[in-house]
Enzyme design. Sequence first.
Site, PDB file in Angstrom:
ATOM      1  N   HIS A 132       0.888  -1.298   0.152  1.00  0.00           N
ATOM      2  CA  HIS A 132       0.073   0.180  -0.015  1.00  0.00           C
ATOM      3  C   HIS A 132       0.867   1.182  -0.130  1.00  0.00           C
ATOM      4  CE1 HIS A 132      -3.361  -2.567   0.980  1.00  0.00           C
ATOM      5  NE2 HIS A 132      -2.648  -3.085   1.855  1.00  0.00           N
ATOM      6  N   GLY A 162      11.810 -19.669  11.526  1.00  0.00           N
ATOM      7  CA  GLY A 162      10.109 -19.589  11.446  1.00  0.00           C
ATOM      8  C   GLY A 162       9.815 -18.168  11.921  1.00  0.00           C
ATOM      9  N   THR A 185      14.661  -5.603   7.891  1.00  0.00           N
ATOM     10  CA  THR A 185      14.332  -4.382   7.310  1.00  0.00           C
ATOM     11  C   THR A 185      15.654  -3.888   6.582  1.00  0.00           C
ATOM     12  OG1 THR A 185      14.604  -3.195   9.237  1.00  0.00           O
ATOM     13  CG2 THR A 185      12.477  -3.955   8.464  1.00  0.00           C
ATOM     14  N   LYS A 186      17.043  -4.446   6.797  1.00  0.00           N
ATOM     15  CA  LYS A 186      18.294  -4.155   6.597  1.00  0.00           C
ATOM     16  C   LYS A 186      19.109  -5.154   5.856  1.00  0.00           C
ATOM     17  CE  LYS A 186      19.157  -2.410  10.482  1.00  0.00           C
ATOM     18  NZ  LYS A 186      19.857  -1.641  11.690  1.00  0.00           N
TER      19      LYS A 186
END
Length: 207
Positions: A132, A162, A185-186
């Site tokens: 989005h 997991g 995220t990095k």
Amino acid sequence: MRIILKIFYKPLVIIFEHVKKIEYKMWFFYITSRFKNVNICRSIVLHHLPYFYFSSTSNVIIGKNVIFDSDYKNNLVGLYKKCTIYVGNEAELCIGDFSGFSAVSIFCVNSIRIGKHLTCGGNVSIWDTDFHPLGVMDRRNNNTEKIQSKPIEIGNDVFIGGNSIILKGVTIGDGSIIAAGSVVTKSIPPNEIWGGNPIKFIRKIVE
């Protein structure tokens, strides 16, 4: 009753296995004949049929002996759903030989490249898009042009624990380990252990 079950159990199992093989062959034939840019090695291993969504312009390569496991009996960590793989228009998904997935969610609108011998724990998500727009008015107006996506690269011999989530723009180096439940995220260098949300360096791998 038990005697009757013993008599018919083995024949029923054999029949069931034959039906499963026919179903898998039909699925494979449909996928590979319907989508001209989809190349799936015949040695792919399926435990229950996955959900694959490709477009006519998707580019997909799935290598030898790649496993997609959607059967909760084969992975007792608790699988929540089938393996689901979405590859959008002109997007590229490449999965190397001998990689394995259990109830994975792969959503690719740009590029996701996965090396050989990936070990992927149950319910892992690999998404190269935000899905989005980030701006409030862009979300209200469903402005799809403002949705951000960046390629993901995962090296050889990587282990993803997991329930981890791999997000857009990330590179994970060869041999690295992502701890269970992490949000990546990095980018991660080769041969290191990282974990957490947000993900942090834990230590190097010394063999």
